[in-house]
Motif scaffolding. Structure first.
Motif, PDB file in Angstrom:
ATOM      1  N   ALA A  34      50.673  45.324  43.435  1.00 42.04           N
ATOM      2  CA  ALA A  34      49.587  45.294  43.228  1.00 42.04           C
ATOM      3  C   ALA A  34      49.051  43.670  43.283  1.00 42.04           C
ATOM      4  N   ALA A  35      50.219  42.981  42.356  1.00 40.80           N
ATOM      5  CA  ALA A  35      49.903  41.303  42.668  1.00 40.80           C
ATOM      6  C   ALA A  35      49.949  40.116  43.443  1.00 40.80           C
ATOM      7  N   ALA A  36      51.147  41.358  44.626  1.00 36.23           N
ATOM      8  CA  ALA A  36      51.056  40.282  45.759  1.00 36.23           C
ATOM      9  C   ALA A  36      50.163  40.108  46.806  1.00 36.23           C
ATOM     10  N   SER A  37      49.536  41.917  46.387  1.00 36.20           N
ATOM     11  CA  SER A  37      48.347  41.157  47.398  1.00 36.20           C
ATOM     12  C   SER A  37      47.139  40.680  47.493  1.00 36.20           C
ATOM     13  N   ALA A  38      46.980  40.427  46.404  1.00 46.85           N
ATOM     14  CA  ALA A  38      45.697  38.939  47.377  1.00 46.85           C
ATOM     15  C   ALA A  38      46.015  37.928  47.427  1.00 46.85           C
ATOM     16  N   LEU A  39      47.341  37.976  47.616  1.00 48.86           N
ATOM     17  CA  LEU A  39      47.746  36.716  48.460  1.00 48.86           C
ATOM     18  C   LEU A  39      48.355  36.414  50.109  1.00 48.86           C
ATOM     19  N   THR A  40      48.925  37.717  49.945  1.00 46.23           N
ATOM     20  CA  THR A  40      50.152  37.811  51.245  1.00 46.23           C
ATOM     21  C   THR A  40      50.346  39.760  52.111  1.00 46.23           C
ATOM     22  N   ASP A  41      50.151  40.201  52.667  1.00 46.76           N
ATOM     23  CA  ASP A  41      50.343  41.325  53.541  1.00 46.76           C
ATOM     24  C   ASP A  41      51.641  41.668  52.348  1.00 46.76           C
ATOM     25  N   VAL A  42      52.389  42.432  52.428  1.00 47.33           N
ATOM     26  CA  VAL A  42      53.240  43.245  51.250  1.00 47.33           C
ATOM     27  C   VAL A  42      52.891  45.360  51.914  1.00 47.33           C
ATOM     28  N   GLY A  43      54.512  44.686  51.863  1.00 54.69           N
ATOM     29  CA  GLY A  43      54.908  46.522  52.335  1.00 54.69           C
ATOM     30  C   GLY A  43      55.843  47.122  50.652  1.00 54.69           C
ATOM     31  N   LEU A  44      55.937  47.966  51.267  1.00 52.72           N
ATOM     32  CA  LEU A  44      56.604  48.640  49.465  1.00 52.72           C
ATOM     33  C   LEU A  44      57.523  49.765  50.041  1.00 52.72           C
ATOM     34  N   VAL A  45      59.222  50.253  49.490  1.00 48.58           N
ATOM     35  CA  VAL A  45      59.369  50.899  49.651  1.00 48.58           C
ATOM     36  C   VAL A  45      60.055  51.029  48.792  1.00 48.58           C
ATOM     37  N   ALA A  46      59.733  52.705  48.146  1.00 46.60           N
ATOM     38  CA  ALA A  46      59.452  53.290  46.949  1.00 46.60           C
ATOM     39  C   ALA A  46      59.680  54.995  47.193  1.00 46.60           C
ATOM     40  N   VAL A  47      60.151  55.736  46.211  1.00 46.32           N
ATOM     41  CA  VAL A  47      59.844  57.180  45.856  1.00 46.32           C
ATOM     42  C   VAL A  47      58.842  57.901  45.066  1.00 46.32           C
ATOM     43  N   VAL A  48      58.074  58.713  45.449  1.00 48.02           N
ATOM     44  CA  VAL A  48      56.963  59.283  44.011  1.00 48.02           C
ATOM     45  C   VAL A  48      57.189  60.781  44.989  1.00 48.02           C
ATOM     46  N   GLY A  49      57.078  61.715  43.426  1.00 50.28           N
ATOM     47  CA  GLY A  49      57.388  63.033  43.805  1.00 50.28           C
ATOM     48  C   GLY A  49      56.356  63.759  44.331  1.00 50.28           C
ATOM     49  N   ASN A  50      56.239  65.150  45.030  1.00 44.58           N
ATOM     50  CA  ASN A  50      55.078  65.500  45.321  1.00 44.58           C
ATOM     51  C   ASN A  50      54.144  66.205  44.231  1.00 44.58           C
ATOM     52  N   ASP A  51      53.896  65.245  43.143  1.00 41.67           N
ATOM     53  CA  ASP A  51      53.306  65.692  41.797  1.00 41.67           C
ATOM     54  C   ASP A  51      52.827  64.500  41.817  1.00 41.67           C
ATOM     55  N   PHE A  52      53.042  63.521  43.093  1.00 43.39           N
ATOM     56  CA  PHE A  52      52.196  62.286  42.867  1.00 43.39           C
ATOM     57  C   PHE A  52      50.444  62.419  43.640  1.00 43.39           C
ATOM     58  N   PRO A  53      49.754  61.963  42.902  1.00 42.53           N
ATOM     59  CA  PRO A  53      48.248  62.251  43.539  1.00 42.53           C
ATOM     60  C   PRO A  53      48.047  61.380  44.757  1.00 42.53           C
ATOM     61  N   ASP A  54      47.765  61.847  46.245  1.00 43.78           N
ATOM     62  CA  ASP A  54      46.589  61.216  47.119  1.00 43.78           C
ATOM     63  C   ASP A  54      45.706  59.758  47.253  1.00 43.78           C
ATOM     64  N   THR A  55      45.289  60.099  45.502  1.00 46.36           N
ATOM     65  CA  THR A  55      44.118  59.063  44.983  1.00 46.36           C
ATOM     66  C   THR A  55      44.831  57.947  44.206  1.00 46.36           C
ATOM     67  N   ASP A  56      46.339  58.041  44.468  1.00 44.41           N
ATOM     68  CA  ASP A  56      46.969  56.823  43.994  1.00 44.41           C
ATOM     69  C   ASP A  56      47.524  56.600  44.943  1.00 44.41           C
ATOM     70  N   LEU A  57      47.758  56.715  46.033  1.00 44.41           N
ATOM     71  CA  LEU A  57      48.478  56.453  47.623  1.00 44.41           C
ATOM     72  C   LEU A  57      46.827  55.458  47.873  1.00 44.41           C
TER      73      LEU A  57
END
Ligand code: AMP
Length: 299
Positions: A34-57
């Motif tokens: 979130a911090a870097a996104s104001a300055l450059t393109d950023v890609g995220l490698v992570a895992v979430v559970g199936n309780d993670f809401p689409d709205t947060d993504l």
């Protein structure tokens, strides 16, 4: 993609002396991206559970963060709970539930593998190395760590240190890792372990950068109303790496400027819970704080 981060995407429950938030969007990689996104393109490698809401993504995507590398696994999302003392510098971890993160096997998408800038946000050093091994010759790899890994995974952490360019850590972690009380000596000892750069964060007292032919010290940006310091360290790193990736350069003068970008970016983070403080700002706002900070430190 110019900058990639791997680390946690989490739900955080945070108690401050004034307020409390339950299960808000958090995680080391979330704050960084979130911090870097104001300055450059950023890609995220992570895992979430199936309780993670689409709205947060969706809110991450709205910031321009590429989420191709976010895997949804069967189970619960990483959870962390913490409480701050009135001085803001003392934080107690109340709960950590690794959940789907426990068996996370990071897979760096092909479209990320040639990125020049890589940040290994706070995670088990073994996992950080697994992710790092999938990149083709990045220009600058910086990692973060924490007391937990220094305590339970010191050998892997030392191995990681031989494979990266820079390490970001706070004063307490630096003392713990090296056994040195003096922060300058601690930073020098970290350099002996492998990285060519060390950034030592001292919370509201600022940060310093040390490397070969490079020593730069900076106070924090003075924030009048701190709401929640969670993620300040990751946001600092996001501003630092985001700026470097945006100019594609790592010379000493650019690193010094990047320290100001990191500091300015972290100041937005602490002005809200979760990534709220980071959500509304644009590069121009970060630059306005960069200029203000610059005027504070020059005579
Ligand atoms: P910071 O305040 O910069 O140290 O980062 C806080 C963030 O790190 C929170 O949003 C947490 O979800 C996340 N976090 C806490 N503990 C861990 C851990 N053991 N591994 C990875 N991320 C963590």
């Amino acid at each position: 993609m110019s900058l990639i981060v791997t680390g946690t995407v989490a739900f955080d429950t945070v108690e401050t002396p004034y307020d409390k938030r339950e299960r808000c969007l958090g995680g080391s990689a979330t704050h960084f991206a979130a911090a870097a996104s104001a300055l450059t393109d950023v890609g995220l490698v992570a895992v979430v559970g199936n309780d993670f809401p689409d709205t947060d993504l969706e809110s991450l995507r709205k910031l321009g963060i590429d989420c191709t590398g976010v895997e949804v696994a069967d189970g619960k999302t990483f959870f962390w709970a913490g409480r701050y003392e009135a001085d803001w510098n003392t934080r107690h971890t109340l709960d950590t539930q690794l959940n789907v993160f426990e068996h996370f096997d990071p897979k760096v998408p092909t479209s990320y593998q040639n990125s020049d800038f890589v940040f290994l946000a706070n995670a088990a050093p073994e996992l950080q190395m697994k992710a790092l091994g999938q990149f083709n010759n990045p220009k600058l790899v910086v990692a973060d760590t924490m007391n937990l890994w220094i305590d339970i995974a010191r050998d892997s952490l030392c191995e990681l240190l031989t494979k990266i360019d820079g390490l970001v850590l706070n004063d307490e972690e630096a003392r713990m890792l090296t056994g040195e009380n003096n922060l300058l000596q601690a930073a020098r000892k970290v350099l002996e372990l492998g990285p060519r750069l060390v950034i030592l964060k001292k919370g509201e007292h600022g940060a310093f950068l040390i490397g070969e032919g490079l020593h730069f010290s900076l106070p924090a940006y003075p924030v009048e109303k701190v709401i929640d310091p969670t993620g300040a360290g990751d946001s600092f790193a996001g501003g630092f790496m985001g700026y470097l990736a945006s100019v594609g350069n790592t010379d000493p003068q650019t690193m010094r400027r990047a320290m100001l970008y990191g500091t300015a970016t972290a100041s937005f983070c602490v002005e809200g819970f979760s990534i709220e403080g980071l959500q509304t700002r644009r590069r121009s706002e970060v630059e306005a704080r960069f200029n203000e900070l610059y005027s504070f430190i020059t005579i």
